[in-house]
Design an enzyme around this catalytic site. Sequence first.
Site, mmCIF file in Angstrom:
data_model
loop_
_atom_site.group_PDB
_atom_site.id
_atom_site.type_symbol
_atom_site.label_atom_id
_atom_site.label_comp_id
_atom_site.label_asym_id
_atom_site.label_seq_id
_atom_site.Cartn_x
_atom_site.Cartn_y
_atom_site.Cartn_z
ATOM 1 N N CYS A 192 0.547 -1.420 -0.022
ATOM 2 C CA CYS A 192 -0.175 -0.053 -0.050
ATOM 3 C C CYS A 192 0.763 1.377 -0.018
ATOM 4 O O CYS A 192 0.462 2.453 -0.272
ATOM 5 C CB CYS A 192 -0.879 -0.083 0.995
ATOM 6 S SG CYS A 192 -2.086 -1.594 1.172
ATOM 7 N N ASN A 245 -10.228 -0.169 -0.011
ATOM 8 C CA ASN A 245 -8.730 -0.044 -0.057
ATOM 9 C C ASN A 245 -8.183 -0.950 -1.265
ATOM 10 O O ASN A 245 -8.205 -1.884 -1.674
ATOM 11 C CB ASN A 245 -8.394 -1.130 1.307
ATOM 12 C CG ASN A 245 -6.769 -1.010 1.350
ATOM 13 O OD1 ASN A 245 -5.908 -0.257 0.500
ATOM 14 N ND2 ASN A 245 -6.300 -1.389 2.460
ATOM 15 N N HIS A 292 -3.192 6.965 2.372
ATOM 16 C CA HIS A 292 -3.546 5.733 1.829
ATOM 17 C C HIS A 292 -5.050 5.406 2.300
ATOM 18 O O HIS A 292 -5.276 5.581 3.399
ATOM 19 C CB HIS A 292 -2.687 4.704 2.529
ATOM 20 C CG HIS A 292 -3.169 3.369 2.103
ATOM 21 N ND1 HIS A 292 -3.631 2.824 0.965
ATOM 22 C CD2 HIS A 292 -3.371 1.989 2.956
ATOM 23 C CE1 HIS A 292 -4.254 1.649 0.956
ATOM 24 N NE2 HIS A 292 -3.817 1.127 2.265
#
Length: 324
Positions: free
Chosen positions: A118, A281, A251
């Site tokens: 990520c 996500n 993020h």
Amino acid sequence: MRFARITGTGSYLPAQRLSNQQMAERLAARGLETSDEWIVERTGIRARHFAADDQNASDLAVEAARQALQAAGVAATEIDLIIVATSTPDMVFPSTACIVQRKLGVHGCPAFDVQAVCSGFVYGLSVADAMIRSGGVRKALVIGAEVFSRILDFSDRTTCVLFGDGAGAVVLEAGDTPGILASELHADGRHVDILCTPGTVSGGQVLGDPLLKMDGQAVFKLAVGVLESVARAVLDKAQRQAEDIDWLIPHQANIRIMQSTAKKLRLPMDKVVVTVDEHGNTSAASIPLALDHAVRGGRIRPGDTVMLEGVGGGFTWGAVLLDL
């Protein structure tokens, strides 16, 4: 001095959008119970997009790249560096970046993948910035692209509802005016096990478990701490203050992590770009997706100071401060 500045952004989401209710129905067919309320309360996620069976990370990446190139007014053949951040590549090798290079009709320039989960887009942006500053590159394409739906365990309701697919891209160009002001990257391999996909391929067989595993509480605790510290480190490098930040783009993993980070930096939530509710996500794609969403929506404008920060499996984390 040479500097790197973002001159164009782009993004792409697969056509298939799955609401929490639709996810709940899918899981119910497997004997698992969840609900829109349960997911929203814990994560802030309301929907996510999943790639079609015939779509790979490179397909999503190319669509986002074309948008970014168009926004920058740059032809694909002018690009002299391609970096793709992904944890879900098309193949074991070659890199997804080389596949993107072929699909864009670009030949000869360096192209490679960055694997920092990520945090990948922040890592890739930092590498491209360094290569531009060194004088070897003038125009770079940095992409985050993921098809996480391929590695989700749909028997685990605590993880499969969190992730989605998508891609985001930026064009970076060399110039005399500062764009990227400072960056900071970190990793701590002691925490490999708290977020991983512990499978591999050997002799034509999958060894281990090829599906995502996560210790949510451990990830949450680490993320909240490192995102504040890395943001402050980047501000110190750039000789800026938190109040100089016009927009924070963290993020997009969990709204509670984002709220906690903003609170620690004393930034109001109306200065935080939030897309996790609609995208879930999307790992390395989440930051460039959110950036493009805010740019095209007219919120982020030329001259704004933007903080990008990511945290992911590895355990990796990093941040970039830039003037758009």
